[in-house]
Write an enzyme that holds these catalytic residues in place. Structure first.
Site, PDB file in Angstrom:
ATOM      1  N   LYS A 199       0.849  -1.196   0.000  1.00 40.88           N
ATOM      2  CA  LYS A 199       0.000   0.000   0.000  1.00 40.88           C
ATOM      3  C   LYS A 199       0.881   1.241   0.000  1.00 40.88           C
ATOM      4  O   LYS A 199       1.500   1.584   0.989  1.00 40.88           O
ATOM      5  CB  LYS A 199      -0.891   0.050   1.242  1.00 40.88           C
ATOM      6  CG  LYS A 199      -1.881   1.211   1.151  1.00 40.88           C
ATOM      7  CD  LYS A 199      -2.363   1.669   2.503  1.00 40.88           C
ATOM      8  CE  LYS A 199      -1.962   3.045   2.897  1.00 40.88           C
ATOM      9  NZ  LYS A 199      -2.043   4.124   1.931  1.00 40.88           N
TER      10      LYS A 199
ATOM     11  N   GLU B 106       9.393   0.841  11.079  1.00 40.78           N
ATOM     12  CA  GLU B 106      10.436   1.866  10.936  1.00 40.78           C
ATOM     13  C   GLU B 106       9.713   3.197  11.074  1.00 40.78           C
ATOM     14  O   GLU B 106       9.020   3.631  10.162  1.00 40.78           O
ATOM     15  CB  GLU B 106      11.116   1.690   9.567  1.00 40.78           C
ATOM     16  CG  GLU B 106      12.510   2.241   9.546  1.00 40.78           C
ATOM     17  CD  GLU B 106      12.523   3.693   9.147  1.00 40.78           C
ATOM     18  OE1 GLU B 106      12.355   4.542  10.061  1.00 40.78           O
ATOM     19  OE2 GLU B 106      12.663   3.981   7.956  1.00 40.78           O
TER      20      GLU B 106
HETATM   21  P1  ADP Z   1       1.900  10.645   7.696  1.00 44.60           P
HETATM   22  O1  ADP Z   1       1.021  11.108   8.832  1.00 44.60           O
HETATM   23  O2  ADP Z   1       3.150  11.376   7.632  1.00 44.60           O
HETATM   24  O3  ADP Z   1       1.183  10.523   6.378  1.00 44.60           O
HETATM   25  P2  ADP Z   1       1.531   7.942   8.333  1.00 44.60           P
HETATM   26  O4  ADP Z   1       2.263   7.092   9.283  1.00 44.60           O
HETATM   27  O5  ADP Z   1       0.124   8.306   8.688  1.00 44.60           O
HETATM   28  O6  ADP Z   1       2.388   9.204   8.101  1.00 44.60           O
HETATM   29  O7  ADP Z   1       1.510   7.286   6.878  1.00 44.60           O
HETATM   30  C1  ADP Z   1       2.362   6.263   6.445  1.00 44.60           C
HETATM   31  C2  ADP Z   1       1.529   5.217   5.737  1.00 44.60           C
HETATM   32  O8  ADP Z   1       0.627   4.654   6.695  1.00 44.60           O
HETATM   33  C3  ADP Z   1       0.662   5.751   4.604  1.00 44.60           C
HETATM   34  O9  ADP Z   1       0.643   4.792   3.553  1.00 44.60           O
HETATM   35  C4  ADP Z   1      -0.697   5.871   5.250  1.00 44.60           C
HETATM   36  O10 ADP Z   1      -1.771   5.784   4.330  1.00 44.60           O
HETATM   37  C5  ADP Z   1      -0.703   4.672   6.183  1.00 44.60           C
HETATM   38  N1  ADP Z   1      -1.632   4.754   7.306  1.00 44.60           N
HETATM   39  C6  ADP Z   1      -2.153   5.857   7.893  1.00 44.60           C
HETATM   40  N2  ADP Z   1      -2.966   5.528   8.901  1.00 44.60           N
HETATM   41  C7  ADP Z   1      -3.002   4.179   8.957  1.00 44.60           C
HETATM   42  C8  ADP Z   1      -3.654   3.220   9.796  1.00 44.60           C
HETATM   43  N3  ADP Z   1      -4.459   3.592  10.786  1.00 44.60           N
HETATM   44  N4  ADP Z   1      -3.411   1.920   9.590  1.00 44.60           N
HETATM   45  C9  ADP Z   1      -2.574   1.508   8.624  1.00 44.60           C
HETATM   46  N5  ADP Z   1      -1.932   2.362   7.792  1.00 44.60           N
HETATM   47  C10 ADP Z   1      -2.135   3.677   7.944  1.00 44.60           C
END
Ligand code: ADP
Length: 498
Positions: free
Chosen positions: A191, A266
């Site tokens: 994803k 990470e």
């Molecule tokens: P940022 O806030 O900087 O976008 P995130 O950690 O939210 O950093 O995003 C990193 C990845 O995690 C993205 O691909 C995002 O879509 C995904 N992501 C965000 N929220 C969730 C969640 N609750 N569960 C799984 N993946 C998530």
């Protein structure tokens, strides 16, 4: 160079820069829901593409494809066959690298001069994993059980991996997740971040072209709270490899408890970069500046807590600020640009919010401190390299991850108390030490609680050297031989030959 001439020079990749659908098994498909979302260029606000907005149903389809591939021909690939596809993929990446770098520049804003520099590292990573594909092995273990009892171990792929990646290095992260998957014989549902999915989709096309069977690598585009959360919770996924913020990392840990997935996380950082008065300042000034400003500060291991020995504090902080002021901020398509925009309005709000917090906390903005809006910059999410002086250890700008080009400079006198102060952070991803005195460096390296310690350098990386966090920066290691073990299970086999 004006916006329009830049856009027209790169008109073709806008139109033809890879697929605009998701990859499930052998097929490029729309989301089951039929919905799509927009992807925009953070430098100009221009629409780059619309992409399928996946959800839990799409993850379900992708997991089935990944499981079928694991149990199908891919599961019977010999190590040298996995090596061969990885080597072909490395060659394809090399051949198409400029195109992929351009996609990243358009999609996440990184200067083209920087995104193109990733070629050696990313091609090298794939070749490194290719080398390991034929070198993974178990052990024969002498045991003390009475009789003729033989024991050995098998190293088996963990299974279906859910890979969730951020937007700050879309291609690099795709490579870092695909490499160990292909080397170990796992399969993957990838994803990409909703803000930067184009290069991961194009990379997946190259994966198929390299001869990797359909279903081994699937890509589902969409949002974190739907697609990401569905990956974290899906019972058919054996492991999640996540790169992103620590808050999302915590969500994933909770959501993955249902089937106790293996996890590698990470996460973020607030890395201490320590400059002693005896350092080679001509090297330390650009080193400290770029440790914090590179990729517009959107780097998990950015050296954003800058500890400077008081004797040189004013001079050093002034020089870092001057270095930052001289960096050219603009559209990443301009070959002269050194710092691109922040990825999104949300990130812009967050970074400028922290700039305000810093001023309210009593820190002094030696350079930067507010959004850039002159001319064409008004169309994008641009901020200047910002140096805060007079920062104290407990301030929020010294403790919280900003993920923008903001460095918080803290003075120190007592070298003996330095490790304690540097370690007084919930994070522990990277650390830097600048000194000509090898004894100081040697003493600090083991005392710093961080996954990487860079001495008289910062952010160096190599496929063979592992990278990862302590504390809230996560667990598991990427690159290096340790990375492969995150994707393998150990099975012990006992043979009673008595
Ligand atoms: P940022 O806030 O900087 O976008 P995130 O950690 O939210 O950093 O995003 C990193 C990845 O995690 C993205 O691909 C995002 O879509 C995904 N992501 C965000 N929220 C969730 C969640 N609750 N569960 C799984 N993946 C998530």
């Amino acid at each position: 160079m004006g916006q329009s001439s830049l856009a027209s020079r790169h008109a073709t990749p806008f139109a033809d820069g890879g697929p605009r659908k998701m990859l499930i098994g052998a097929d490029w498909v729309e989301a089951v829901s039929g919905r799509r979302f927009e992807s925009r260029n953070p430098a100009t606000g221009d629409l780059l593409a619309t992409l399928p907005e996946g959800d839990a149903e799409d993850i379900d389809r992708a997991v089935r494809a990944a499981r079928a591939a694991l149990e199908g021909p891919w599961g019977r690939f010999k190590p040298d066959e996995r090596q061969a596809v990885l080597l072909r993929l490395a060659d394809l990446l090399d051949r198409h690298f400029d195109e992929l770098a351009l996609l990243d520049t358009l999609d996440m804003g990184g200067p083209i001069s920087r995104t193109r520099l990733g070629r050696k590292r990313m091609v090298g990573l794939l070749r490194f994993y290719a080398g390991h594909a034929t070198a993974l092995h178990g052990e024969t273990i002498p045991n003390s059980v009475p009789g003729e009892v033989f024991s050995y171990t098998l190293r088996e792929p963990v299974g279906v991996v859910g890979a969730i990646i951020p937007w700050n290095a879309p291609l690099g992260m795709s490579v870092l997740k695909a490499g160990p998957v292909l080397a170990t014989g796992c399969t993957m549902v990838l994803k990409p971040a909703e803000d930067a999915s184009l290069s991961p989709l194009r990379f997946a096309e190259l994966v198929l072209e390299a001869g990797v069977p359909p279903g081994v690598v699937n890509v589902v585009t969409g949002f974190g709270r739907t697609v990401g959360a569905a990956i974290a919770a899906h019972p058919g996924i054996d492991k999640v490899a996540f790169t992103g913020s620590h808050l999302t990392g915590q969500d994933i840990v909770r959501a993955s408890a249902g089937n106790l997935k293996r996890l590698s996380l990470e996460l973020g950082g607030k890395s201490a970069n320590i400059v002693f008065a005896d350092a080679d300042l001509d090297a330390a000034v650009p080193g400290a500046a770029m440790a914090a400003f590179a990729n517009t500060g959107q780097v998990c291991s950015a050296g954003t807590r800058l500890f400077v020995e008081r004797r040189i504090y004013d001079e050093f902080v002034g020089r870092v600020a001057a270095f930052g002021r001289a960096l050219r901020v603009g559209d990443g398509l301009d070959p002269d640009t050194q710092l691109g925009p922040l990825i999104s309005q949300r990130q812009l709000d967050r970074v400028t919010g922290y700039m305000d917090i810093g001023l309210k906390e009593g820190a002094r903005a030696v350079s930067g401190g507010a959004r850039l809006t002159e001319g064409a910059l008004a169309h994008g999410h641009f901020v200047p390299p910002t140096v805060f002086a007079d920062v104290t250890d407990g301030m929020r700008i010294a403790q919280e991850e900003i993920f923008g080009p903001v460095v918080s400079a803290i003075a120190f006198d007592d070298a003996d108390d330095l490790a304690r102060r540097a370690n007084a952070s919930m994070f522990g991803l990277g650390a830097g030490v600048w000194t000509r005195d090898v004894r100081k460096a040697h003493r600090l390296a083991p005392a710093l609680r961080a996954g990487s310690v860079w001495i008289n350098c910062y952010q160096l990386m190599d496929p063979a050297v592992s990278f990862g966090g302590y504390k809230m920066s996560g667990y598991g290691r990427e690159s290096g031989a340790a990375h492969l073990h995150e994707y393998l299970n150990t099975k012990s086999v006992w043979i009673n030959a008595t």
